[in-house]
Design an enzyme around this catalytic site. Structure first.
Site, PDB file in Angstrom:
ATOM      1  N   ILE A  12       0.846  -1.201   0.000  1.00 43.02           N
ATOM      2  CA  ILE A  12       0.000   0.000   0.000  1.00 43.02           C
ATOM      3  C   ILE A  12       0.881   1.251   0.000  1.00 43.02           C
ATOM      4  O   ILE A  12       0.643   2.202  -0.755  1.00 43.02           O
ATOM      5  CB  ILE A  12      -0.961   0.006   1.212  1.00 43.02           C
ATOM      6  CG1 ILE A  12      -1.830  -1.269   1.213  1.00 43.02           C
ATOM      7  CG2 ILE A  12      -1.848   1.249   1.185  1.00 43.02           C
ATOM      8  CD1 ILE A  12      -2.697  -1.437   2.446  1.00 43.02           C
ATOM      9  N   ALA A  75       4.374  -2.025   9.358  1.00 43.54           N
ATOM     10  CA  ALA A  75       3.816  -2.884  10.410  1.00 43.54           C
ATOM     11  C   ALA A  75       3.988  -4.337   9.988  1.00 43.54           C
ATOM     12  O   ALA A  75       4.236  -4.628   8.815  1.00 43.54           O
ATOM     13  CB  ALA A  75       2.325  -2.594  10.605  1.00 43.54           C
ATOM     14  N   SER A  77       1.622  -7.497   9.525  1.00 40.83           N
ATOM     15  CA  SER A  77       0.171  -7.395   9.310  1.00 40.83           C
ATOM     16  C   SER A  77      -0.542  -8.705   8.975  1.00 40.83           C
ATOM     17  O   SER A  77      -1.577  -8.679   8.316  1.00 40.83           O
ATOM     18  CB  SER A  77      -0.125  -6.338   8.245  1.00 40.83           C
ATOM     19  OG  SER A  77       0.542  -6.653   7.058  1.00 40.83           O
ATOM     20  N   TYR A 142      -2.854  -8.673  16.229  1.00 46.17           N
ATOM     21  CA  TYR A 142      -2.638  -7.673  15.171  1.00 46.17           C
ATOM     22  C   TYR A 142      -3.658  -6.534  15.298  1.00 46.17           C
ATOM     23  O   TYR A 142      -3.298  -5.354  15.366  1.00 46.17           O
ATOM     24  CB  TYR A 142      -2.739  -8.355  13.801  1.00 46.17           C
ATOM     25  CG  TYR A 142      -2.883  -7.398  12.649  1.00 46.17           C
ATOM     26  CD1 TYR A 142      -1.886  -6.495  12.343  1.00 46.17           C
ATOM     27  CD2 TYR A 142      -4.045  -7.391  11.866  1.00 46.17           C
ATOM     28  CE1 TYR A 142      -2.018  -5.601  11.293  1.00 46.17           C
ATOM     29  CE2 TYR A 142      -4.189  -6.512  10.804  1.00 46.17           C
ATOM     30  CZ  TYR A 142      -3.175  -5.616  10.520  1.00 46.17           C
ATOM     31  OH  TYR A 142      -3.326  -4.737   9.480  1.00 46.17           O
ATOM     32  N   LYS A 146      -3.171  -2.414  16.511  1.00 48.20           N
ATOM     33  CA  LYS A 146      -3.601  -1.249  15.727  1.00 48.20           C
ATOM     34  C   LYS A 146      -4.523  -0.358  16.562  1.00 48.20           C
ATOM     35  O   LYS A 146      -4.443   0.872  16.504  1.00 48.20           O
ATOM     36  CB  LYS A 146      -4.314  -1.711  14.456  1.00 48.20           C
ATOM     37  CG  LYS A 146      -3.402  -2.387  13.456  1.00 48.20           C
ATOM     38  CD  LYS A 146      -2.523  -1.371  12.752  1.00 48.20           C
ATOM     39  CE  LYS A 146      -1.659  -2.006  11.683  1.00 48.20           C
ATOM     40  NZ  LYS A 146      -0.907  -1.021  10.913  1.00 48.20           N
ATOM     41  N   LEU A 191      -6.059 -13.374  -0.108  1.00 48.68           N
ATOM     42  CA  LEU A 191      -6.755 -14.324  -1.000  1.00 48.68           C
ATOM     43  C   LEU A 191      -6.472 -14.083  -2.486  1.00 48.68           C
ATOM     44  O   LEU A 191      -6.134 -15.028  -3.211  1.00 48.68           O
ATOM     45  CB  LEU A 191      -8.275 -14.236  -0.734  1.00 48.68           C
ATOM     46  CG  LEU A 191      -9.133 -15.111  -1.650  1.00 48.68           C
ATOM     47  CD1 LEU A 191      -8.865 -16.591  -1.405  1.00 48.68           C
ATOM     48  CD2 LEU A 191     -10.617 -14.802  -1.456  1.00 48.68           C
ATOM     49  N   ARG A 222     -15.579 -10.551   2.381  1.00 42.66           N
ATOM     50  CA  ARG A 222     -14.657  -9.432   2.577  1.00 42.66           C
ATOM     51  C   ARG A 222     -14.945  -8.314   1.591  1.00 42.66           C
ATOM     52  O   ARG A 222     -15.543  -8.529   0.543  1.00 42.66           O
ATOM     53  CB  ARG A 222     -13.197  -9.907   2.373  1.00 42.66           C
ATOM     54  CG  ARG A 222     -12.695 -10.870   3.448  1.00 42.66           C
ATOM     55  CD  ARG A 222     -12.501 -10.179   4.780  1.00 42.66           C
ATOM     56  NE  ARG A 222     -12.046 -11.088   5.826  1.00 42.66           N
ATOM     57  CZ  ARG A 222     -12.840 -11.798   6.623  1.00 42.66           C
ATOM     58  NH1 ARG A 222     -14.157 -11.727   6.502  1.00 42.66           N
ATOM     59  NH2 ARG A 222     -12.338 -12.581   7.558  1.00 42.66           N
ATOM     60  N   ARG A 281      -9.405 -20.670  10.012  1.00 46.72           N
ATOM     61  CA  ARG A 281      -8.269 -20.132  10.788  1.00 46.72           C
ATOM     62  C   ARG A 281      -8.792 -19.335  11.975  1.00 46.72           C
ATOM     63  O   ARG A 281      -9.773 -18.584  11.833  1.00 46.72           O
ATOM     64  CB  ARG A 281      -7.426 -19.199   9.913  1.00 46.72           C
ATOM     65  CG  ARG A 281      -6.738 -19.875   8.778  1.00 46.72           C
ATOM     66  CD  ARG A 281      -5.944 -18.894   7.962  1.00 46.72           C
ATOM     67  NE  ARG A 281      -6.773 -17.812   7.416  1.00 46.72           N
ATOM     68  CZ  ARG A 281      -6.360 -16.933   6.518  1.00 46.72           C
ATOM     69  NH1 ARG A 281      -5.119 -16.979   6.095  1.00 46.72           N
ATOM     70  NH2 ARG A 281      -7.157 -15.988   6.062  1.00 46.72           N
ATOM     71  N   ASP A 284     -10.328 -15.329  12.063  1.00 47.59           N
ATOM     72  CA  ASP A 284     -11.031 -14.894  10.847  1.00 47.59           C
ATOM     73  C   ASP A 284     -12.495 -14.616  11.154  1.00 47.59           C
ATOM     74  O   ASP A 284     -13.185 -15.459  11.733  1.00 47.59           O
ATOM     75  CB  ASP A 284     -10.953 -15.983   9.763  1.00 47.59           C
ATOM     76  CG  ASP A 284      -9.724 -15.840   8.892  1.00 47.59           C
ATOM     77  OD1 ASP A 284      -9.051 -14.796   8.983  1.00 47.59           O
ATOM     78  OD2 ASP A 284      -9.433 -16.781   8.129  1.00 47.59           O
TER      79      ASP A 284
HETATM   80  N1  LIG Z   1      -2.967  -5.050   2.894  1.00 50.16           N
HETATM   81  C1  LIG Z   1      -4.151  -4.902   3.462  1.00 50.16           C
HETATM   82  O1  LIG Z   1      -5.154  -5.393   2.946  1.00 50.16           O
HETATM   83  C2  LIG Z   1      -4.293  -4.110   4.732  1.00 50.16           C
HETATM   84  C3  LIG Z   1      -5.553  -4.028   5.346  1.00 50.16           C
HETATM   85  C4  LIG Z   1      -5.683  -3.273   6.510  1.00 50.16           C
HETATM   86  C5  LIG Z   1      -4.598  -2.605   7.034  1.00 50.16           C
HETATM   87  N2  LIG Z   1      -3.377  -2.722   6.441  1.00 50.16           N
HETATM   88  C6  LIG Z   1      -2.241  -2.015   7.034  1.00 50.16           C
HETATM   89  O2  LIG Z   1      -1.652  -1.231   6.014  1.00 50.16           O
HETATM   90  C7  LIG Z   1      -0.246  -1.138   6.197  1.00 50.16           C
HETATM   91  C8  LIG Z   1       0.453  -1.533   4.920  1.00 50.16           C
HETATM   92  O3  LIG Z   1       0.076  -2.862   4.558  1.00 50.16           O
HETATM   93  P1  LIG Z   1       0.777  -3.582   3.326  1.00 50.16           P
HETATM   94  O4  LIG Z   1      -0.133  -4.656   2.864  1.00 50.16           O
HETATM   95  O5  LIG Z   1       1.262  -2.574   2.372  1.00 50.16           O
HETATM   96  O6  LIG Z   1       2.010  -4.263   4.063  1.00 50.16           O
HETATM   97  P2  LIG Z   1       3.497  -4.514   3.525  1.00 50.16           P
HETATM   98  O7  LIG Z   1       4.045  -5.617   4.359  1.00 50.16           O
HETATM   99  O8  LIG Z   1       3.484  -4.685   2.056  1.00 50.16           O
HETATM  100  O9  LIG Z   1       4.229  -3.147   3.865  1.00 50.16           O
HETATM  101  C9  LIG Z   1       4.762  -2.862   5.121  1.00 50.16           C
HETATM  102  C10 LIG Z   1       6.084  -2.151   4.893  1.00 50.16           C
HETATM  103  O10 LIG Z   1       6.620  -1.787   6.168  1.00 50.16           O
HETATM  104  C11 LIG Z   1       7.993  -2.156   6.217  1.00 50.16           C
HETATM  105  N3  LIG Z   1       8.314  -2.416   7.626  1.00 50.16           N
HETATM  106  C12 LIG Z   1       7.806  -3.396   8.423  1.00 50.16           C
HETATM  107  N4  LIG Z   1       8.333  -3.321   9.665  1.00 50.16           N
HETATM  108  C13 LIG Z   1       9.186  -2.261   9.652  1.00 50.16           C
HETATM  109  C14 LIG Z   1      10.040  -1.674  10.622  1.00 50.16           C
HETATM  110  N5  LIG Z   1      10.145  -2.182  11.863  1.00 50.16           N
HETATM  111  N6  LIG Z   1      10.771  -0.601  10.284  1.00 50.16           N
HETATM  112  C15 LIG Z   1      10.700  -0.079   9.024  1.00 50.16           C
HETATM  113  N7  LIG Z   1       9.917  -0.598   8.052  1.00 50.16           N
HETATM  114  C16 LIG Z   1       9.175  -1.677   8.361  1.00 50.16           C
HETATM  115  C17 LIG Z   1       8.101  -3.374   5.334  1.00 50.16           C
HETATM  116  O11 LIG Z   1       9.402  -3.616   4.863  1.00 50.16           O
HETATM  117  C18 LIG Z   1       7.123  -3.025   4.218  1.00 50.16           C
HETATM  118  O12 LIG Z   1       7.757  -2.301   3.188  1.00 50.16           O
HETATM  119  C19 LIG Z   1       0.079  -2.013   7.394  1.00 50.16           C
HETATM  120  O13 LIG Z   1       0.183  -1.189   8.529  1.00 50.16           O
HETATM  121  C20 LIG Z   1      -1.128  -2.930   7.508  1.00 50.16           C
HETATM  122  O14 LIG Z   1      -1.333  -3.333   8.843  1.00 50.16           O
HETATM  123  C21 LIG Z   1      -3.207  -3.461   5.311  1.00 50.16           C
END
Ligand SMILES: NC(=O)c1ccc[n+]([C@@H]2O[C@H](COP(=O)([O-])OP(=O)(O)OC[C@H]3O[C@@H](n4cnc5c(N)ncnc54)[C@H](O)[C@@H]3O)[C@@H](O)[C@H]2O)c1
Length: 331
Positions: A12, A75, A77, A142, A146, A191, A222, A281, A284
């Protein structure tokens, strides 16, 4: 604006970084590349390869302000992983965010955007779209981590006037429509990319977790929002921060069951997707669909790529063109 984006090399974060750069803003990214990819960053974006667990290094980057806004995506995640390793997850997500928020306060950051999640609602049995005011009952460490940070931000605003936007995304999916970016998680838990990989023969057949949920076909429902629409949402919410802190649920408002996603992927690709049932799981929830009407009316946001077919097609195209993700020979 000068923007600091943590986790900007992730799925993201990279789409948001691209959106900010295209809107003419300067972006610096903090990322330890744990799950992110340097190749996902536009060429004119500076990467600070810093682990947010390191308070001193985090402080060093924040001291290079002034920053108009800090966007915090970094994070761990995975819901399932967090149930297996609760203290590790709580520690990782809370300590890193506390380090960042403390440095933001020290260097007088006034605007902060936080990636929250639908998982904070996981413990409720919802059957209709979920507004931001719904009862909060995380069903995983998790989600708990948050929600904890949402509370920290509330106090940072009250005591230090740091305005925040908590955006609780539901399921981010799809890929940049021009094919420049996509989803490349290691390990992957979502998924749509797992199903696409099974379809393309890049992974074993897909496992569908649980067929006895209280939904029309027994599988989890979802809400999928296109990652570029999420990027647009972030840029809009920064404007909104001028008027005070906000918390929104963010999704398409439409729910699709796991079986419906499989059928849609088969329809778009014209191919049979190999899959089998697996045990449900822990953590979920049966139904997680966002009520984003408040965000839409208050921030003028409309998902432009909201159609599930567009979401799947963009993800499929990216994977076909990048079967090993960002790195050749990745798997
Ligand atoms: N993907 C989803 O559907 C979704 C849904 C709800 C919330 N989120 C939240 O959105 C955010 C981004 O999700 P995503 O899917 O892009 O995840 P992602 O794992 O692709 O991106 C997370 C990024 O954070 C970096 N990172 C992790 N720990 C770190 C640390 N200690 N120091 C520095 N960098 C660090 C990782 O290297 C990665 O580039 C997260 O906080 C996640 O909880 C995601």
């Amino acid at each position: 604006m000068r923007c600091l984006v943590t986790g900007g090399a992730g799925f993201i974060g990279s789409h948001v970084t691209l959106g900010l750069v295209e809107a003419g803003h300067e972006v610096v990214v903090i990322d330890n590349l744990l799950t992110g990819h340097e190749m996902a960053l536009p060429p004119n974006v500076k990467l600070e390869r810093v682990d947010l667990n390191n308070a001193k290094e985090t402080d060093r980057v924040l001291s290079q302000g002034p920053w108009d806004v800090v966007l915090h995506f970094a994070a761990l995640s995975s819901v399932a992983d967090s149930i297996k390793h609760p203290t590790h997850y709580l520690r990782a997500n809370i300590i890193t965010s506390l380090n960042l928020i403390r440095s933001c306060i020290r260097y007088n950051v006034k605007n902060f955007v936080f990636s929250s999640t639908a998982s904070i609602f996981g413990g409720e049995n919802f059957s209709s779209i979920i507004p931001a005011t719904a009862p909060i009952r995380p069903s995983s460490p998790y989600g708990e981590s948050k929600f904890y940070i949402e509370q920290v931000l509330k106090w940072a605003d009250r005591v230090y006037n740091m305005r925040y936007a908590c955006l609780r995304y539901f399921n981010a999916a799809g890929a940049d429509i021009e094919g420049r970016l996509g989803e490349d998680h290691q390990p992957e838990t979502h998924l749509i990319p797992l199903a696409i990989d099974a379809l393309l023969g890049l992974r074993p057949p897909l496992k569908l977790y649980g067929n006895n949920y209280p939904t029309h076909d027994g599988t989890c429902i979802r809400d999928y929002v296109h990652v570029t629409d999420l990027a647009d949402a972030h840029i809009r919410v920064i404007e909104k921060l001028k008027y005070g802190s906000v918390t929104y649920n963010l999704g398409s408002g439409k729910g699709f069951s796991n079986l419906e996603i499989i059928r849609e992927i088969e329809r778009i690709s014209g191919k049979k997707l190999p899959w089998s049932w697996a045990e449900p799981r822990p953590g979920d929830s049966a139904f997680l669909v966002a009520d984003s009407r408040a965000f839409q009316s208050e921030c003028g946001w409309q998902p432009r790529n909201g159609d599930i077919g567009v979401i799947i097609e963009s993800a499929l195209n990216w994977r076909k063109n990048n079967p090993y993700g960002y790195k050749t020979g990745h798997r």
